[in-house]
Design an enzyme around this catalytic site. Sequence first.
Site, mmCIF file in Angstrom:
data_model
loop_
_atom_site.group_PDB
_atom_site.id
_atom_site.type_symbol
_atom_site.label_atom_id
_atom_site.label_comp_id
_atom_site.label_asym_id
_atom_site.label_seq_id
_atom_site.Cartn_x
_atom_site.Cartn_y
_atom_site.Cartn_z
ATOM 1 N N ASP A 13 7.077 2.246 6.170
ATOM 2 C CA ASP A 13 6.835 1.648 4.852
ATOM 3 C C ASP A 13 7.004 2.677 3.736
ATOM 4 O OD1 ASP A 13 6.148 -0.447 6.484
ATOM 5 O OD2 ASP A 13 4.255 -0.891 5.498
ATOM 6 N N SER A 32 0.840 -1.217 0.000
ATOM 7 C CA SER A 32 0.000 0.000 0.000
ATOM 8 C C SER A 32 0.867 1.256 0.000
ATOM 9 C CB SER A 32 -0.961 0.001 1.190
ATOM 10 O OG SER A 32 -0.245 0.046 2.398
ATOM 11 N N ALA A 33 1.982 1.216 0.728
ATOM 12 C CA ALA A 33 2.872 2.391 0.777
ATOM 13 C C ALA A 33 3.536 2.606 -0.581
ATOM 14 C CB ALA A 33 3.934 2.206 1.857
HETATM 15 C C1 MEV Z 1 4.218 -2.532 9.164
HETATM 16 O O1 MEV Z 1 4.992 -2.764 8.006
HETATM 17 C C2 MEV Z 1 5.080 -2.387 10.365
HETATM 18 C C3 MEV Z 1 4.394 -2.074 11.684
HETATM 19 O O2 MEV Z 1 5.432 -1.737 12.602
HETATM 20 C C4 MEV Z 1 3.412 -0.930 11.582
HETATM 21 C C5 MEV Z 1 4.081 0.420 11.322
HETATM 22 O O3 MEV Z 1 5.276 0.585 11.546
HETATM 23 O O4 MEV Z 1 3.346 1.315 10.901
HETATM 24 C C6 MEV Z 1 3.664 -3.284 12.247
#
Ligand code: MEV
Length: 331
Positions: A159, A116-117
């Site tokens: 992300d 998504s990012a």
């Molecule tokens: C998501 O890729 C990683 C988490 O640490 C969430 C975040 O950092 O926003 C779980």
Amino acid sequence: MNRVVASAPGKVILFGEHAVVYGEPAIAAAIRRRVYVSVEEIATDRIEIESRNLKIRESMRLEKCTRGELEGVSAELKPLWHLCHKMLELHGHPLKHGLRVEIRSEIPESAGLGSSAALATALALALKEIFSVDMSPNDIWNIAFESEKIVHGRPSGIDNTLSLHGGVILYRKGSMKRIRLGQTIPLVVGDTGVSRSTGKMVARVRMLREKYPDVIEEVIRAIGRLSLLSVQALVDGDLEKLGDLMNINQGLLEALGVSSPEISMLVNAARKAGALGAKLTGAGGGGCIIALPAKNAINNVVESIKRVGRDAFLAEIEFEGARIESGGAHG
Ligand code: MEV
């Protein structure tokens, strides 16, 4: 009429997921799998968005999108409509025509690999280019982050930082530092095939932390320490140490309640086949694991994960972040 294609890479988190939400450092690497977004001017007064992977196509009048009247759009495309709205709100409507947005992705969705990012970052870059407006990398980051908040609730921003900049990064909320690897690190990604929501997993950790603050805050701090310890190991190319730290990180993620039987199955398959370390990557609850194979064990690790019926691939690190593939001012 103009057409621009932009792309941005996905990522794996090597250390520090979840802890990064609470201001601890994390380490992540962009991977050579990208989302491609094509934005093309069309002779209508509408914006059309089509995701080939999700098999969804929606269309809206430009004026409606500019005003941010987004009711009725699908949950899947809402972050993208919101991003289009923000761009129109910020920059007016510099075009005489409508737009067709087409998305093609090499990154599995809801698997912890930052799809998504990557999508939001590539779309922001493509729109900037087709609008011919000045936006700094920071502006692109901010607009992609707004879109990420719609998908994930309260993300840390790790992300979209990786999607924008590529490479290997030490990230702490609000700051990032590039890490130069002493040697390439072979990373095998195994996909449990179980999709999950990052927002829900982050909320689960938040609830556990509220229930047992003393214990959970210690676990979160310990994960942050692992990220810092890993920096030197990455610079030195010390694979054994990295493997140890990954295994400890997996144990702490289990303590946070974000592992799952499928994740444990893949982590065990990788370790048995000669991985020096293995852990979940991303939010957990399903999604993907990463494994660090000993030098001569790469194929064994891939095959071992495949033998338990799941997809696995060697993830190459991508040093280039978001980029224009064709069209726009860059050719
Ligand atoms: C998501 O890729 C990683 C988490 O640490 C969430 C975040 O950092 O926003 C779980």
